[in-house]
Design a protein around this motif. Structure first.
Motif, PDB file in Angstrom:
ATOM      1  N   LEU A   1      -6.835  -3.944  -3.110  1.00  0.00           N
ATOM      2  CA  LEU A   1      -7.341  -4.482  -1.839  1.00  0.00           C
ATOM      3  C   LEU A   1      -8.778  -4.062  -1.598  1.00  0.00           C
ATOM      4  O   LEU A   1      -9.301  -4.189  -0.486  1.00  0.00           O
TER       5      LEU A   1
ATOM      6  N   ARG B   1      -5.590 -14.676  -4.652  1.00  0.00           N
ATOM      7  CA  ARG B   1      -5.312 -13.619  -3.682  1.00  0.00           C
ATOM      8  C   ARG B   1      -6.630 -13.288  -2.999  1.00  0.00           C
ATOM      9  O   ARG B   1      -7.582 -12.841  -3.636  1.00  0.00           O
TER      10      ARG B   1
ATOM     11  N   ALA C   1      -2.280 -15.062   0.043  1.00  0.00           N
ATOM     12  CA  ALA C   1      -2.160 -15.574  -1.320  1.00  0.00           C
ATOM     13  C   ALA C   1      -1.913 -17.069  -1.196  1.00  0.00           C
ATOM     14  O   ALA C   1      -1.091 -17.510  -0.389  1.00  0.00           O
TER      15      ALA C   1
ATOM     16  N   SER D   1       1.446 -13.201  -4.057  1.00  0.00           N
ATOM     17  CA  SER D   1       0.942 -11.910  -4.517  1.00  0.00           C
ATOM     18  C   SER D   1       0.245 -11.086  -3.432  1.00  0.00           C
ATOM     19  O   SER D   1      -0.222  -9.986  -3.701  1.00  0.00           O
ATOM     20  N   TYR D   2       0.153 -11.593  -2.202  1.00  0.00           N
ATOM     21  CA  TYR D   2      -0.403 -10.812  -1.101  1.00  0.00           C
ATOM     22  C   TYR D   2       0.721 -10.567  -0.100  1.00  0.00           C
ATOM     23  O   TYR D   2       1.353 -11.504   0.378  1.00  0.00           O
TER      24      TYR D   2
ATOM     25  N   GLY E   1      -8.711 -12.964  -7.815  1.00  0.00           N
ATOM     26  CA  GLY E   1      -9.020 -12.183  -6.632  1.00  0.00           C
ATOM     27  C   GLY E   1     -10.402 -12.503  -6.083  1.00  0.00           C
ATOM     28  O   GLY E   1     -11.390 -12.522  -6.810  1.00  0.00           O
TER      29      GLY E   1
ATOM     30  N   VAL F   1      -8.836 -11.521   0.166  1.00  0.00           N
ATOM     31  CA  VAL F   1      -8.851 -10.386   1.093  1.00  0.00           C
ATOM     32  C   VAL F   1     -10.108 -10.460   1.958  1.00  0.00           C
ATOM     33  O   VAL F   1     -11.220 -10.636   1.449  1.00  0.00           O
TER      34      VAL F   1
END
Length: 298
Positions: A187, A208, A120, A70-71, A169, A210
């Motif tokens: 993001l 996921r 991810a 998913s990233y 996330g 970030v």
């Protein structure tokens, strides 16, 4: 005399039959005992192997990691080198090319993600007791790197992998004086992350993750903080994968440096296109290309 021979013949045959029956009966008594012992031994060997595997899992890390979906990687990259108008213009971006030609491997080795990077990752619980995934933790952080100002590049887009179960996330501002785990929407990093993700053995979930920077260029490694069996574990996160296995654990990320000396996008037919700075519009730390992506020599 003939009758006696016949009788002797039948006695001999009868004796042979009785002998065969006795032998078969004896075998029937002996063989099951041997086979039963062998079966017991094989079962014991299997039990010992399974127990050894169980002990190894319990003694190891609480999570098994695999690449997630998913990233899709950074939207822009930067480089300290200024690739002038003609140097890369018109070159093909080869999806599976090596590190020496424009490709994903070339970007990964020679370029730095702009403003954000991440991954991810699919995690699967390995312990018998419930595992709690709690937060992120950084290690080996170096935010004294020079900020690249040579070239700004937008790679080709990556298509959607289709519908999948919702991912968890998590994110972190790497160059913050005191980085804390934060929620992620798209993001964008949000409020401090306060949830715990509970996984029983065999449960799998995608995360996921970030990592962003505001003002400084950084290199770092990162862990998932996991609680299991009464203690906390740190599970190291791969920065890149190769054939489904971790290839590197070091992330890099850099803030914008405006203006850049040269600018490229990967346009139609996966060709690198030199573009003017006037075709790039900035919204905070995020650039957006507003041109038509055609080869040009301005």
């Amino acid at each position: 005399m003939r009758r006696s021979n016949r009788r002797n013949h039948w006695f001999a045959v009868g004796g042979l039959v009785v002998g065969l029956v006795s032998a078969v009966a004896a075998a029937a008594v002996v063989f099951p005992a041997i086979n039963s012992d062998e079966r017991d031994q094989r079962q014991e060997d299997r039990d010992l192997k399974e127990q050894a595997e169980e002990d190894a899992l319990e003694a190891g890390l609480p999570l098994k990691l695999a690449p997630g979906v998913s990233y899709y990687g950074p939207g822009w990259y930067v480089n300290a080198t200024s690739y002038g108008i003609d140097q890369l213009n018109g070159q093909p971006f080869r999806e599976d090319g090596g590190e020496a030609v424009p490709s994903w491997a070339w970007l990964q080795k020679n370029w730095t993600p702009l403003s954000e990077t991440g991954l991810a990752v699919s995690v699967e619980s390995q312990h018998k007791t419930t595992v709690l995934v709690q937060a992120l933790k950084l290690r080996d952080v170096d935010c004294s790197l020079p900020v690249p100002d040579g070239t700004l590049l937008e790679p080709p887009g990556i298509g959607d992998s289709g519908e999948a179960a919702p991912s968890v996330g998590m994110g972190m501002n790497v160059d913050s004086p005191r980085p804390v785990t934060r929620t992620v929407k798209g993001l964008t990093l949000g409020a401090p992350y306060t949830d715990q993700i509970a996984l029983d053995r065999g449960d799998a979930r995608e995360f996921r993750i970030v990592f962003a920077t505001q003002k400084r260029a950084c290199s770092f490694q990162a862990d998932l903080l996991v609680y299991s069996k009464g203690k906390q574990y740190r599970v190291r996160l791969p920065a890149s994968w190769e054939d489904g296995k971790p290839a590197s654990y070091t992330f890099t990320v850099a803030p914008p440096h405006k203006p850049y000396k040269s600018h490229y996008v990967v346009g139609a037919a996966n060709m690198l296109v030199a573009v003017p700075d006037t075709d790039i519009k900035w919204n905070g730390q995020t650039p957006k290309y507003t041109g038509n992506g055609e080869l040009n020599y301005w």
